[in-house]
Design a protein around this motif. Sequence first.
Motif, PDB file in Angstrom:
ATOM      1  N   THR A 141       0.836  -1.206   0.000  1.00 38.10           N
ATOM      2  CA  THR A 141       0.000   0.000   0.000  1.00 38.10           C
ATOM      3  C   THR A 141       0.870   1.255   0.000  1.00 38.10           C
ATOM      4  O   THR A 141       0.554   2.249  -0.672  1.00 38.10           O
ATOM      5  CB  THR A 141      -0.935   0.006   1.227  1.00 38.10           C
ATOM      6  N   ALA A 142       1.961   1.221   0.747  1.00 39.59           N
ATOM      7  CA  ALA A 142       2.868   2.370   0.816  1.00 39.59           C
ATOM      8  C   ALA A 142       3.482   2.662  -0.545  1.00 39.59           C
ATOM      9  O   ALA A 142       3.605   3.829  -0.952  1.00 39.59           O
ATOM     10  CB  ALA A 142       3.973   2.104   1.840  1.00 39.59           C
ATOM     11  N   ILE A 143       3.851   1.611  -1.274  1.00 37.86           N
ATOM     12  CA  ILE A 143       4.439   1.802  -2.610  1.00 37.86           C
ATOM     13  C   ILE A 143       3.389   2.340  -3.578  1.00 37.86           C
ATOM     14  O   ILE A 143       3.652   3.286  -4.337  1.00 37.86           O
ATOM     15  CB  ILE A 143       5.009   0.470  -3.129  1.00 37.86           C
ATOM     16  N   ALA A 144       2.187   1.740  -3.519  1.00 37.31           N
ATOM     17  CA  ALA A 144       1.129   2.141  -4.450  1.00 37.31           C
ATOM     18  C   ALA A 144       0.670   3.578  -4.220  1.00 37.31           C
ATOM     19  O   ALA A 144       0.344   4.304  -5.175  1.00 37.31           O
ATOM     20  CB  ALA A 144      -0.063   1.186  -4.323  1.00 37.31           C
ATOM     21  N   GLN A 145       0.662   4.007  -2.974  1.00 36.68           N
ATOM     22  CA  GLN A 145       0.149   5.335  -2.649  1.00 36.68           C
ATOM     23  C   GLN A 145       1.256   6.330  -2.307  1.00 36.68           C
ATOM     24  O   GLN A 145       0.980   7.421  -1.805  1.00 36.68           O
ATOM     25  CB  GLN A 145      -0.860   5.230  -1.520  1.00 36.68           C
ATOM     26  N   ASN A 146       2.503   5.903  -2.526  1.00 35.22           N
ATOM     27  CA  ASN A 146       3.647   6.809  -2.371  1.00 35.22           C
ATOM     28  C   ASN A 146       3.713   7.430  -0.974  1.00 35.22           C
ATOM     29  O   ASN A 146       3.812   8.645  -0.819  1.00 35.22           O
ATOM     30  CB  ASN A 146       3.589   7.910  -3.443  1.00 35.22           C
ATOM     31  N   TYR A 147       3.700   6.536   0.061  1.00 34.71           N
ATOM     32  CA  TYR A 147       3.837   7.033   1.425  1.00 34.71           C
ATOM     33  C   TYR A 147       5.220   7.650   1.603  1.00 34.71           C
ATOM     34  O   TYR A 147       6.196   7.209   0.996  1.00 34.71           O
ATOM     35  CB  TYR A 147       3.719   5.889   2.438  1.00 34.71           C
ATOM     36  N   SER A 148       5.260   8.637   2.465  1.00 34.14           N
ATOM     37  CA  SER A 148       6.570   9.178   2.829  1.00 34.14           C
ATOM     38  C   SER A 148       7.265   8.186   3.763  1.00 34.14           C
ATOM     39  O   SER A 148       6.624   7.350   4.395  1.00 34.14           O
ATOM     40  CB  SER A 148       6.401  10.521   3.540  1.00 34.14           C
ATOM     41  N   LEU A 149       8.586   8.282   3.874  1.00 39.37           N
ATOM     42  CA  LEU A 149       9.343   7.403   4.757  1.00 39.37           C
ATOM     43  C   LEU A 149       8.888   7.579   6.205  1.00 39.37           C
ATOM     44  O   LEU A 149       8.793   6.621   6.964  1.00 39.37           O
ATOM     45  CB  LEU A 149      10.836   7.708   4.635  1.00 39.37           C
ATOM     46  N   SER A 150       8.571   8.829   6.552  1.00 46.28           N
ATOM     47  CA  SER A 150       8.113   9.121   7.912  1.00 46.28           C
ATOM     48  C   SER A 150       6.782   8.428   8.205  1.00 46.28           C
ATOM     49  O   SER A 150       6.595   7.828   9.262  1.00 46.28           O
ATOM     50  CB  SER A 150       7.962  10.632   8.102  1.00 46.28           C
ATOM     51  N   ASN A 151       5.839   8.501   7.239  1.00 41.94           N
ATOM     52  CA  ASN A 151       4.548   7.835   7.410  1.00 41.94           C
ATOM     53  C   ASN A 151       4.702   6.323   7.552  1.00 41.94           C
ATOM     54  O   ASN A 151       4.071   5.687   8.396  1.00 41.94           O
ATOM     55  CB  ASN A 151       3.638   8.144   6.221  1.00 41.94           C
ATOM     56  N   LEU A 152       5.546   5.752   6.695  1.00 40.52           N
ATOM     57  CA  LEU A 152       5.755   4.312   6.722  1.00 40.52           C
ATOM     58  C   LEU A 152       6.337   3.873   8.068  1.00 40.52           C
ATOM     59  O   LEU A 152       5.904   2.876   8.653  1.00 40.52           O
ATOM     60  CB  LEU A 152       6.691   3.894   5.587  1.00 40.52           C
ATOM     61  N   TYR A 153       7.289   4.624   8.563  1.00 40.03           N
ATOM     62  CA  TYR A 153       7.912   4.301   9.855  1.00 40.03           C
ATOM     63  C   TYR A 153       6.880   4.350  10.978  1.00 40.03           C
ATOM     64  O   TYR A 153       6.831   3.467  11.833  1.00 40.03           O
ATOM     65  CB  TYR A 153       9.044   5.277  10.151  1.00 40.03           C
ATOM     66  N   ASP A 154       6.035   5.380  10.989  1.00 40.42           N
ATOM     67  CA  ASP A 154       5.029   5.527  12.046  1.00 40.42           C
ATOM     68  C   ASP A 154       4.001   4.392  12.013  1.00 40.42           C
ATOM     69  O   ASP A 154       3.574   3.885  13.063  1.00 40.42           O
ATOM     70  CB  ASP A 154       4.318   6.880  11.909  1.00 40.42           C
ATOM     71  N   VAL A 155       3.609   3.990  10.812  1.00 41.84           N
ATOM     72  CA  VAL A 155       2.645   2.900  10.680  1.00 41.84           C
ATOM     73  C   VAL A 155       3.246   1.589  11.185  1.00 41.84           C
ATOM     74  O   VAL A 155       2.613   0.837  11.931  1.00 41.84           O
ATOM     75  CB  VAL A 155       2.190   2.743   9.216  1.00 41.84           C
TER      76      VAL A 155
END
Length: 280
Positions: A111-125
Amino acid sequence: MADTYLEPTLKNLTDTILEQRVDLAKSITKKQNKRYERLEALEENLLELRIELVTLYGESLSMTIEERQERIEHWGTKTGKACAEMGISLDSMLREVPEYRTAIGNIIKETAIAQNYSLSNLYDVLAILDRTVDDVVYYFCLPFVEVQTQTLKASQDQMLEMSVPVVPIDAGVAVLPLVGTIDTHRAKLIMEESLNKCLDLNVSEFVIDLSGVAMVDTFVAHKLFQVIDSLKLIGVKPKISGISPEMAQTIIQLGLNFSDVPSYATLKSALKEIGFEKTK
């Protein structure tokens, strides 16, 4: 409370995980059945619990810290107890933990790749997921271990009761064959069982056989004296058999006096004295 900038991300992830919860639970069930064949008989019940757990993981991402803690604790208390009562081993349940972490982690990554999450968002999730997994394990293990501990104690108590077998051999006559070590708990049980069984069976002659007791020290001898004195108070005539020469020497060295208690080298000789002769 979840940070505002994360809320849309977390809600989207929750929906994605919930859409896949059944397939994910079935996949884990299949892997676990392959690892532990004994779980196949519980497949239906465990699949339902796994679906609940995947649902919990998915919904936890969108909860506040307080909501997440309350839900996980409630789930863990109920499910840990249920799994322990089903006779499932803790190691097999803990073996599932990496499966959830990996499967849900992959959903988050895709989902992070498909929706282009920021590194910060990915880390928090991922931090929320890790904390959720840790809390699930903790609150699952607490009731699980408690149930297993209670079951073990019940088994130990039952074994202890079996280790004090008062055997009636005729009207008014019973034998207590003791085997092994006598500790504080067992000594108390010997006292209780001897008195209760003698009263229940209306015993007048009671033989305590020590043939299987490896050692008689001050503690054991003192407890035997207590049992013998208590039996006398309720009108029972106690006798002791199975005293080896080594045991007799130990008793003398300890300065103990068994002179007022009939004692015999063997159980056979004690029973013969009472009136039991081998019929030819």
